[in-house]
Design an enzyme around this catalytic site. Structure first.
Site, mmCIF file in Angstrom:
data_model
loop_
_atom_site.group_PDB
_atom_site.id
_atom_site.type_symbol
_atom_site.label_atom_id
_atom_site.label_comp_id
_atom_site.label_asym_id
_atom_site.label_seq_id
_atom_site.Cartn_x
_atom_site.Cartn_y
_atom_site.Cartn_z
ATOM 1 C CG HIS B 21 -1.915 1.050 1.307
ATOM 2 N ND1 HIS B 21 -3.129 0.883 1.921
ATOM 3 C CD2 HIS B 21 -1.923 2.314 0.836
ATOM 4 C CE1 HIS B 21 -3.839 2.002 1.824
ATOM 5 N NE2 HIS B 21 -3.122 2.891 1.173
ATOM 6 C CG HIS B 23 -1.435 6.725 -1.599
ATOM 7 N ND1 HIS B 23 -2.638 6.499 -2.233
ATOM 8 C CD2 HIS B 23 -1.582 6.246 -0.336
ATOM 9 C CE1 HIS B 23 -3.485 5.931 -1.376
ATOM 10 N NE2 HIS B 23 -2.863 5.758 -0.221
ATOM 11 C CG HIS B 140 -10.010 3.454 3.122
ATOM 12 N ND1 HIS B 140 -8.977 4.352 3.219
ATOM 13 C CD2 HIS B 140 -11.056 4.035 3.758
ATOM 14 C CE1 HIS B 140 -9.382 5.420 3.894
ATOM 15 N NE2 HIS B 140 -10.634 5.262 4.223
ATOM 16 C CG HIS B 193 -5.311 2.066 6.185
ATOM 17 N ND1 HIS B 193 -6.628 2.084 6.564
ATOM 18 C CD2 HIS B 193 -5.250 2.697 4.988
ATOM 19 C CE1 HIS B 193 -7.338 2.704 5.636
ATOM 20 N NE2 HIS B 193 -6.526 3.075 4.663
ATOM 21 C CG ASP B 290 -1.993 4.764 3.938
ATOM 22 O OD1 ASP B 290 -2.048 5.118 2.735
ATOM 23 O OD2 ASP B 290 -2.851 5.100 4.768
ATOM 24 C CG HIS B 294 -0.200 14.997 0.962
ATOM 25 N ND1 HIS B 294 -1.107 14.924 -0.073
ATOM 26 C CD2 HIS B 294 -0.646 14.134 1.908
ATOM 27 C CE1 HIS B 294 -2.061 14.064 0.248
ATOM 28 N NE2 HIS B 294 -1.800 13.557 1.432
#
Lengths: 323, 413
Positions: B21, B23, B140, B193, B290, B294
């Site tokens: 997992h 991003h 999720h 998660h 996870d 950003h």
């Protein structure tokens, strides 16, 4: 050296006023004593003293609030500061200017003090960490409203004397109330005990389940909470709580948790009643109570100016006796 | 640099980690991360395989997009990048994506992560349809109505800070739903998660009844509590039973740091301990990062306005080792949750030539410069951590060799 100067020199080391949750009793006492001196200045025929001459106070209000803004404006002007206002409506995202942009603007403007009101809990910390100015939190989200807590303490002391062992009831929407949090963090260090009352949906879950701050209890039944109490503070109820499914109706709220004349009599004789304003008369407080003999609401407003003067003075004022 | 030499130097050489997992943000949010920077960051964190979540712009919901992620992953020359595709078309939660076709194109799993598949009927349908080819659905777990506008864990800390809370039930309701669906359909659901004691309990009970459910936990939920949001930054194992900080814990920082805002939120110590127990007893199958990088514009704002997520690929290992050192789980079990565990969830056989070398005792300080990821959003900046990856090989090819970097650092010191 005056008493005032001693208070400042010995007990005041803060750069900002963000929250009173980590203040010592001494620090709170220093503000209250200084406020007393400011009340004297406000009683003079010419309500003006020089300690902030040449200083600039920027009022940054990102959430509408006439009362608090005017109170700070009067306080700053009474101490001879230059005052300017930046107001903004809606969230920073909506207006396309971020809080960081505003911080940069504030920095460029070079104010000595930034008084800020913001809808986001914690926003004053964000500004304080990134700016040279002293920051005074004039209310952030549901988090804190330290000047309200201090003016409530000052006002209650005026009515009750020493707060040691006194029990104060705070009734209403505690969950969403920065006033309730700041009252707790100011009154408890002065020796008061707090009883919270209000609907369970408007109370933080952890607090209802026993993980309360020290010297604070929760009693859902307002009548029981008020019995033999030394004072009561009613919180403003936002009408949108009903739409949010947290309350059945304002009518039911006022019946169960409104401060009525009959209820107020459950407290000790002459126990005072306060409200941070603006009041929804007939909802959280009856008109007869709001304007009755026990009400300190107007005194709260007057004292608010003095307390804010005291904080401005302690943060950036030059000693009174140097003028 | 070969593995025998690294072993001789005293490093722990082990199979490469697999992250279920992460991003990687590409396409669409390249200011936050790219497949190339993410694959590099993964490698430096010891992950020789990283599964990329599909909540990009556009979302990965077509075979062409899956192929594109694979191609860019190969070109990156970092960790192996395995694409996860969406469960629903456009990640909109209205109709199923073409799951079989997406799997043929190379999608290893399906998830609308960032959000749950909110519609229970559609969720059940997705799990049922995926079972035809044994495809993996990663849910999720979050009841959006219950989490509402919450921005942190609901508890003592949210009460003090005046921040809207996210209750444990917001997750557990969704975990219960997933277990019931998996049980009824006898079809595999993977819950990602998980963060609460209640979730661990329910999953443990489900596994005892042979319900085909698996789950993962993040390093940050194993290491941090909601106290971090108020600026108290002791790792879970640096806190006493009543949450008080014990010696060695750092001084308080500033409250309301948006880098402590993530979803699910950092929970109470009670939950963190339950997660470790679940990890140690096998209830929890894998540790997944996870990793949610950003750009600063999404984090350098008011707490309630900030994006959810923490950059985690490069700090996962030292956080996990912290709990191991505290005796909360043995090292082999913890490392298995980073290797065999996720491989089993994915149904893949790890490549024996994917290996990493770890200097278990090495200390290093987290800084924006030390991180390869574009996401510098972590409350660990400035913190000294113990344990780091010194080399990583993919298919026998040593793609990360931190030895040189170490020498330079040592010289400066």
């Amino acid at each position: 050296m005056t008493v005032l100067e001693q208070a400042k020199a010995l007990r005041w080391t803060r750069r900002h006023v963000l929250d009173t949750d980590d203040w010592t009793r001494d620090e709170i006492e220093a503000v209250l004593e200084t406020s007393g001196a400011m009340v004297e200045i406000l009683k003079r025929p010419v309500r003006k003293a020089p300690p902030l001459r040449g200083k600039t106070v920027i009022l940054f209000f990102a959430e509408a609030s006439t009362r608090t803004r005017v109170s700070f404006e009067l306080a700053a002007k009474a101490l001879s500061a230059d005052v300017t206002t930046i107001s903004a409506s809606g969230s920073s995202v909506e207006k396309g200017e971020t809080l960081l942009d505003t911080v940069r603007t504030l920095h460029a403007l070079g104010g000595d003090v930034v008084v800020m009101r913001h809808a986001s809990s914690g926003a004053p910390y964000f500004v304080a960490e990134r700016s040279d100015a002293a920051v005074i939190n004039a209310g952030d989200g549901w988090h804190a409203h330290p000047t309200q807590g201090l003016l409530d303490a000052y006002t209650l002391r005026g009515a009750l004397g020493d707060l040691q062992g006194k029990r104060i009831v705070i009734v209403g929407d505690v969950l969403h109330s920065r006033v309730a949090r700041s009252d707790i963090h100011t009154l408890v260090p002065l020796g008061a005990r707090i009883t919270l009352s209000g609907p369970p949906t408007l109370m933080p879950l952890a607090w209802r389940r026993g993980q309360l701050p020290a010297c604070v209890t929760y009693e859902a039944d307002l009548d029981r909470a008020l019995e033999d109490a030394d004072g009561a503070i009613a919180l403003r109820l936002q009408k949108e709580r009903q739409e949010g499914g947290l309350l059945p109706s304002l009518r039911e709220y006022s019946r169960v948790w409104g401060l009525t004349e009959a209820r107020v009599r459950l407290m000790r004789p002459n126990a005072p009643v306060m409200h941070p304003g603006p009041m929804n008369e007939g909802v959280e407080i009856d008109a007869a109570v709001a304007h009755g003999a026990r009400s300190l609401v107007e005194r709260q407003v007057t004292n608010g100016v003095a307390v804010r003067m005291a904080l401005l003075y302690l943060l950036v004022g030059t000693p009174l006796d140097e003028h | 640099m070969d593995r025998r030499e690294l072993e001789r130097q005293g490093h722990l050489v082990t199979r490469g980690f697999i992250d279920l997992h992460a991003h990687l943000r590409e396409p669409g949010f390249e200011e936050s991360e790219t497949i190339a920077t993410g694959a590099q960051a993964a490698l430096r964190g010891g992950f020789t395989t990283v599964c990329a979540m599909p909540n990009t712009e556009p979302a990965i919901d077509s075979p062409g997009l899956v192929a594109e992620v694979i191609a860019r992953g190969k070109a990156a020359g970092g960790a192996r990048v395995l694409p996860i595709a969406t469960v629903t078309r456009g990640r909109k939660g209205k109709e199923l994506a073409d799951l079989v076709e997406l799997a043929s194109a190379g999608a290893v799993a399906f998830s609308d992560d960032g959000s749950p598949v909110d519609d229970a009927r559609l969720f059940r349908s997705a799990v049922e349809y995926a079972s035809v080819k044994g495809l993996l659905v990663i849910e999720h777990p979050e009841d959006l109505a219950l989490s509402g506008k919450g921005v942190m864990n609901e508890g003592r800390v949210s009460a003090a800070l005046g921040l809207p809370g996210i209750s444990n039930a917001a997750e557990e309701t969704a975990v219960a739903r997933a277990i019931l669906v998996a049980s009824e359909l006898d079809a595999h659901v993977h819950l990602t998660h998980i963060s609460t004691a209640g979730s661990v309990d329910m999953i443990r009970a489900a596994k005892e009844r042979s319900i085909p459910v698996t789950c993962d936990v993040t390093p940050h939920h194993l290491a941090m509590t909601d106290d971090w949001v108020r600026g108290r930054r002791a790792f879970a194992w640096e806190q006493g039973l009543k949450g008080e900080q014990i010696s060695g814990a750092p001084a308080d920082g500033t409250p309301f740091d948006a880098n402590t805002k993530m979803n699910p939120p950092l929970r109470r110590l009670h939950d963190v301990r339950a997660l470790w127990i679940g990890l140690a007893d096998g209830t929890i199958d894998a540790i997944a990062t996870d990793h949610a990088p950003h750009a600063s514009v999404r984090k350098d704002v008011e707490f309630d306005q900030a994006a959810f997520g923490i950059s985690m690929l490069e700090t996962a290992l030292p956080l996990v080792l912290g709990g191991v050192r505290a005796g909360w789980c043995d090292q082999d079990t913890a490392l298995r949750a980073l290797t065999d565990g996720p491989a089993r969830v994915l149904g893949i056989t790890p490549n024996a030539d994917d290996w990493i070398a770890i200097d278990v005792g090495a200390t290093w300080t987290v800084s924006a410069d030390a991180l390869a990821t574009r996401g510098k959003n972590t409350p660990l900046l400035g913190r000294e951590l113990r344990g780091r990856v010194v080399a990583a090989a993919v298919g026998g090819d040593v793609r990360f060799d931190g030895g040189a970097r170490e020498e330079i650092r040592a010289g400066v010191r």
